[in-house]
Design a protein around this motif. Structure first.
Motif, mmCIF file in Angstrom:
data_model
loop_
_atom_site.group_PDB
_atom_site.id
_atom_site.type_symbol
_atom_site.label_atom_id
_atom_site.label_comp_id
_atom_site.label_asym_id
_atom_site.label_seq_id
_atom_site.Cartn_x
_atom_site.Cartn_y
_atom_site.Cartn_z
ATOM 1 N N ASP A 37 0.834 -1.204 0.000
ATOM 2 C CA ASP A 37 0.000 0.000 0.000
ATOM 3 C C ASP A 37 0.870 1.255 0.000
ATOM 4 O O ASP A 37 0.577 2.224 -0.701
ATOM 5 C CB ASP A 37 -0.927 0.007 1.209
ATOM 6 C CG ASP A 37 -2.059 -0.982 1.079
ATOM 7 O OD1 ASP A 37 -2.326 -1.447 -0.045
ATOM 8 O OD2 ASP A 37 -2.674 -1.312 2.112
ATOM 9 N N GLU A 38 1.933 1.238 0.781
ATOM 10 C CA GLU A 38 2.841 2.382 0.813
ATOM 11 C C GLU A 38 3.520 2.564 -0.541
ATOM 12 O O GLU A 38 3.655 3.685 -1.030
ATOM 13 C CB GLU A 38 3.901 2.170 1.897
ATOM 14 C CG GLU A 38 4.864 3.324 2.026
ATOM 15 C CD GLU A 38 5.897 3.073 3.113
ATOM 16 O OE1 GLU A 38 5.632 2.251 4.001
ATOM 17 O OE2 GLU A 38 6.970 3.688 3.044
ATOM 18 N N ALA A 39 3.924 1.478 -1.170
ATOM 19 C CA ALA A 39 4.558 1.558 -2.484
ATOM 20 C C ALA A 39 3.579 2.050 -3.546
ATOM 21 O O ALA A 39 3.964 2.765 -4.469
ATOM 22 C CB ALA A 39 5.120 0.196 -2.878
ATOM 23 N N ALA A 40 2.308 1.720 -3.404
ATOM 24 C CA ALA A 40 1.302 2.164 -4.372
ATOM 25 C C ALA A 40 1.059 3.668 -4.273
ATOM 26 O O ALA A 40 0.672 4.301 -5.252
ATOM 27 C CB ALA A 40 0.003 1.399 -4.147
ATOM 28 N N ARG A 41 1.283 4.248 -3.082
ATOM 29 C CA ARG A 41 1.062 5.687 -2.900
ATOM 30 C C ARG A 41 2.276 6.529 -3.275
ATOM 31 O O ARG A 41 2.200 7.747 -3.317
ATOM 32 C CB ARG A 41 0.678 5.966 -1.452
ATOM 33 C CG ARG A 41 -0.720 5.532 -1.102
ATOM 34 C CD ARG A 41 -1.109 5.999 0.284
ATOM 35 N NE ARG A 41 -0.244 5.479 1.334
ATOM 36 C CZ ARG A 41 -0.452 4.355 2.008
ATOM 37 N NH1 ARG A 41 -1.500 3.637 1.748
ATOM 38 N NH2 ARG A 41 0.388 3.962 2.936
ATOM 39 N N LEU A 42 3.401 5.921 -3.544
ATOM 40 C CA LEU A 42 4.626 6.666 -3.841
ATOM 41 C C LEU A 42 4.484 7.643 -5.003
ATOM 42 O O LEU A 42 4.970 8.776 -4.905
ATOM 43 C CB LEU A 42 5.776 5.700 -4.112
ATOM 44 C CG LEU A 42 6.467 5.115 -2.895
ATOM 45 C CD1 LEU A 42 7.546 4.129 -3.323
ATOM 46 C CD2 LEU A 42 7.068 6.199 -2.038
ATOM 47 N N PRO A 43 3.839 7.287 -6.113
ATOM 48 C CA PRO A 43 3.739 8.257 -7.215
ATOM 49 C C PRO A 43 2.949 9.506 -6.852
ATOM 50 O O PRO A 43 3.111 10.547 -7.476
ATOM 51 C CB PRO A 43 3.034 7.485 -8.333
ATOM 52 C CG PRO A 43 3.201 6.063 -8.000
ATOM 53 C CD PRO A 43 3.318 5.989 -6.512
ATOM 54 N N PHE A 44 2.094 9.450 -5.844
ATOM 55 C CA PHE A 44 1.243 10.582 -5.494
ATOM 56 C C PHE A 44 1.760 11.368 -4.294
ATOM 57 O O PHE A 44 1.116 12.328 -3.864
ATOM 58 C CB PHE A 44 -0.182 10.078 -5.199
ATOM 59 C CG PHE A 44 -0.750 9.266 -6.331
ATOM 60 C CD1 PHE A 44 -1.073 9.871 -7.535
ATOM 61 C CD2 PHE A 44 -0.927 7.894 -6.205
ATOM 62 C CE1 PHE A 44 -1.582 9.137 -8.583
ATOM 63 C CE2 PHE A 44 -1.435 7.157 -7.247
ATOM 64 C CZ PHE A 44 -1.762 7.773 -8.446
ATOM 65 N N ASP A 45 2.891 10.977 -3.736
ATOM 66 C CA ASP A 45 3.427 11.675 -2.563
ATOM 67 C C ASP A 45 3.895 13.088 -2.894
ATOM 68 O O ASP A 45 3.849 13.970 -2.061
ATOM 69 C CB ASP A 45 4.591 10.895 -1.950
ATOM 70 C CG ASP A 45 4.100 9.760 -1.079
ATOM 71 O OD1 ASP A 45 2.896 9.705 -0.780
ATOM 72 O OD2 ASP A 45 4.939 8.908 -0.703
ATOM 73 N N GLY A 46 4.322 13.345 -4.112
ATOM 74 C CA GLY A 46 4.815 14.672 -4.473
ATOM 75 C C GLY A 46 3.715 15.663 -4.785
ATOM 76 O O GLY A 46 3.967 16.854 -4.942
ATOM 77 N N GLU A 47 2.488 15.214 -4.857
ATOM 78 C CA GLU A 47 1.376 16.106 -5.240
ATOM 79 C C GLU A 47 0.676 16.680 -4.039
ATOM 80 O O GLU A 47 0.650 16.276 -2.985
ATOM 81 C CB GLU A 47 0.370 15.351 -6.102
ATOM 82 C CG GLU A 47 0.987 14.911 -7.389
ATOM 83 C CD GLU A 47 0.006 14.127 -8.263
ATOM 84 O OE1 GLU A 47 -1.172 14.000 -7.885
ATOM 85 O OE2 GLU A 47 0.433 13.649 -9.307
#
Length: 47
Positions: A37-47
């Motif tokens: 779940d944490e890895a799936a959220r990585l692309p959206f952490d910068g937004e």
């Protein structure tokens, strides 16, 4: 005992099936869910 290429192919197929089953068990294990779940959220952490 004779050992031909078909025996080798059968052994490699069984080993490949066992590795695939192991990967499936690992991927769907509940203890790995928070990490995935944490890895799936990585692309959206910068937004």
């Amino acid at each position: 005992m004779s050992f031909d290429v078909n025996d080798l192919r059968s052994i490699v197929t069984l080993i490949s099936l066992a590795v695939f089953a192991g990967i499936c068990v690992w991927a769907y294990a509940r203890r790995n869910q928070p990490v995935f779940d944490e890895a799936a959220r990585l692309p959206f952490d910068g937004e």
